[in-house]
Scaffold this motif. Structure first.
Motif, PDB file in Angstrom:
ATOM      1  N   GLU A 261       0.639  -1.205   0.163  1.00  0.00           N
ATOM      2  CA  GLU A 261       0.046  -0.148  -0.145  1.00  0.00           C
ATOM      3  C   GLU A 261       0.686   1.025  -0.045  1.00  0.00           C
ATOM      4  O   GLU A 261       2.097   1.264   0.543  1.00  0.00           O
ATOM      5  CB  GLU A 261      -0.981  -0.082   1.296  1.00  0.00           C
ATOM      6  CG  GLU A 261      -1.768  -1.195   1.400  1.00  0.00           C
ATOM      7  CD  GLU A 261      -2.718  -1.091   2.506  1.00  0.00           C
ATOM      8  OE1 GLU A 261      -2.639  -0.076   3.515  1.00  0.00           O
ATOM      9  OE2 GLU A 261      -3.643  -1.656   2.634  1.00  0.00           O
ATOM     10  N   ASP A 262       0.249   2.458  -0.845  1.00  0.00           N
ATOM     11  CA  ASP A 262       1.310   3.601  -0.693  1.00  0.00           C
ATOM     12  C   ASP A 262       0.729   4.306   0.444  1.00  0.00           C
ATOM     13  O   ASP A 262      -0.002   3.972   1.406  1.00  0.00           O
ATOM     14  CB  ASP A 262       0.878   4.222  -2.025  1.00  0.00           C
ATOM     15  CG  ASP A 262      -0.620   4.849  -2.161  1.00  0.00           C
ATOM     16  OD1 ASP A 262      -1.334   4.540  -0.940  1.00  0.00           O
ATOM     17  OD2 ASP A 262      -0.767   5.146  -3.387  1.00  0.00           O
ATOM     18  N   GLU A 263       1.254   5.586   0.648  1.00  0.00           N
ATOM     19  CA  GLU A 263       1.054   6.251   1.659  1.00  0.00           C
ATOM     20  C   GLU A 263      -0.491   6.731   2.101  1.00  0.00           C
ATOM     21  O   GLU A 263      -1.000   7.082   3.134  1.00  0.00           O
ATOM     22  CB  GLU A 263       1.666   7.413   2.014  1.00  0.00           C
ATOM     23  CG  GLU A 263       1.404   8.681   0.824  1.00  0.00           C
ATOM     24  CD  GLU A 263       1.898   8.284  -0.656  1.00  0.00           C
ATOM     25  OE1 GLU A 263       2.095   9.210  -1.601  1.00  0.00           O
ATOM     26  OE2 GLU A 263       2.675   7.347  -0.798  1.00  0.00           O
ATOM     27  N   LYS A 264      -1.437   6.696   0.906  1.00  0.00           N
ATOM     28  CA  LYS A 264      -2.700   6.776   1.110  1.00  0.00           C
ATOM     29  C   LYS A 264      -3.289   5.570   1.271  1.00  0.00           C
ATOM     30  O   LYS A 264      -4.751   5.498   1.449  1.00  0.00           O
ATOM     31  CB  LYS A 264      -3.267   7.451  -0.193  1.00  0.00           C
ATOM     32  CG  LYS A 264      -2.751   8.892  -0.356  1.00  0.00           C
ATOM     33  CD  LYS A 264      -3.094   9.577  -1.615  1.00  0.00           C
ATOM     34  CE  LYS A 264      -2.672  10.963  -1.912  1.00  0.00           C
ATOM     35  NZ  LYS A 264      -3.044  11.591  -3.042  1.00  0.00           N
ATOM     36  N   GLY A 265      -2.968   4.543   1.559  1.00  0.00           N
ATOM     37  CA  GLY A 265      -3.535   3.038   1.427  1.00  0.00           C
ATOM     38  C   GLY A 265      -3.887   2.680   0.493  1.00  0.00           C
ATOM     39  O   GLY A 265      -4.794   1.397   0.613  1.00  0.00           O
ATOM     40  N   LYS A 266      -3.717   2.852  -0.574  1.00  0.00           N
ATOM     41  CA  LYS A 266      -4.179   2.550  -1.855  1.00  0.00           C
ATOM     42  C   LYS A 266      -3.053   1.132  -2.104  1.00  0.00           C
ATOM     43  O   LYS A 266      -1.797   1.279  -2.179  1.00  0.00           O
ATOM     44  CB  LYS A 266      -3.991   3.575  -3.135  1.00  0.00           C
ATOM     45  CG  LYS A 266      -4.321   2.874  -4.387  1.00  0.00           C
ATOM     46  CD  LYS A 266      -4.315   4.093  -5.539  1.00  0.00           C
ATOM     47  CE  LYS A 266      -4.546   3.470  -6.866  1.00  0.00           C
ATOM     48  NZ  LYS A 266      -4.569   4.434  -7.981  1.00  0.00           N
ATOM     49  N   LYS A 267      -3.866   0.114  -2.735  1.00  0.00           N
ATOM     50  CA  LYS A 267      -3.211  -1.060  -3.273  1.00  0.00           C
ATOM     51  C   LYS A 267      -2.817  -1.122  -4.560  1.00  0.00           C
ATOM     52  O   LYS A 267      -3.739  -1.382  -5.332  1.00  0.00           O
ATOM     53  CB  LYS A 267      -3.738  -2.380  -2.953  1.00  0.00           C
ATOM     54  CG  LYS A 267      -3.869  -2.641  -1.385  1.00  0.00           C
ATOM     55  CD  LYS A 267      -4.605  -3.900  -0.802  1.00  0.00           C
ATOM     56  CE  LYS A 267      -4.670  -4.159   0.488  1.00  0.00           C
ATOM     57  NZ  LYS A 267      -5.413  -5.495   0.753  1.00  0.00           N
TER      58      LYS A 267
END
Length: 288
Positions: A261-267
């Motif tokens: 996940e990135d810093e925004k919680g996106k996979k």
């Protein structure tokens, strides 16, 4: 390990284990269109990540847009003198035009894709048939002392943002002290970037044989290490568990595409299930 009997290589004293019909050649500037096509087609139609991430993308259209952006990446590595390809000496040309030229790429961005009507597999095969040349597998590399220029990589990163994210994650998770491996001059560290085999030649062990030959060739030229980032299980195996003695391999960083996940919680890479790795091969391990 297969017997090293094929002397059709840039170094006759460094034979390969490829079948007699195949020859390893150093890639030259005239091979750039073919090498970029092999790389692009593999990413568009046979990636275990991109195809899963974008099931509805018209890959033929995307590849025609991506192809120009690949030119710098491929050209920079060919210019290094350490990029090689496997050529089929028994290749049967599909067209008289390609036979006369010794090989030709027939992709035409104005030719409509058939993916929407006949499916991705059919579109991939259509574009593969237009790759009428004897280059069947590539191993692109560049000297770590002469890295890519960021401004010239921008078109590729714009066309394929996953490329930059992938390398960024592996770099961030690499906890080694740069002083322990980084190059301080030319001819020390070889950076492998782009391992692709044409789909119609997969399953013959070509990629593995070329990798083994390249490790020996790089060592003979004085390189002390090779680094490669992998987004394919077979490539990771060849550059980690599959590394032959006296060389030593280490997976220095990795992540799982499905769960990262990135810093925004996106996979970002989901739902692709693929282990991504950075491998280091020590060509001059201590005590050997």
């Amino acid at each position: 390990m297969s017997t090293l009997t094929n002397t059709a290589t840039p170094n006759p004293n460094g034979p390969s284990s490829l079948k007699p019909r195949y020859e390893i050649r150093k890639l030259e500037a005239q091979h750039l269109p073919w090498a970029a096509a092999v790389m692009g087609h593999s990413h568009a139609f046979h990636s275990t990540v991109l195809g899963v991430m974008y099931p509805d993308r018209d890959m033929g259209v995307w590849l025609q847009d991506l192809y120009p952006a690949l030119q710098y990446l491929v050209a920079h590595q060919i210019a290094s003198g350490m990029s090689f390809g496997v050529f089929d000496r028994e290749y049967e040309f599909k067209t008289a035009e390609a036979r006369k030229a010794g090989g030709k790429l027939f992709w035409d961005p104005n030719e409509p894709s058939i993916e929407k009507t006949q499916g991705r597999k059919a579109e991939g095969m259509r574009m593969l048939q237009q790759m009428d040349f004897p280059l069947v597998s590539i191993a692109l590399s560049y000297d770590a002392h002469v890295p890519f220029l960021a401004e010239k990589m921008k078109p590729l990163l714009d066309a394929m943002p996953e490329f930059g994210i992938f390398y960024g994650i592996l770099a961030e998770r690499d906890t080694r002290d740069p002083a322990s491996w980084a190059a301080t001059g030319p001819g020390q560290v070889l950076m492998r970037n782009a391992t692709s085999t044409r789909h119609d030649y997969e399953g013959q062990g070509i990629m593995a044989a070329l990798a083994r030959w390249l490790r020996r060739e790089a060592a003979a030229k004085g390189y002390r290490g090779i680094q490669i980032e992998c987004m394919n299980d077979a490539v990771t195996h060849v550059w980690s568990n599959g590394v032959e003695q006296p060389f030593r391999a280490t997976v220095v960083s990795e992540f799982e595409c499905e769960t990262w996940e990135d810093e925004k919680g996106k996979k970002v890479f989901a739902p692709a299930r693929q282990r991504a790795t950075k491998c280091w091969v020590d060509l001059k391990p201590e005590g050997v």
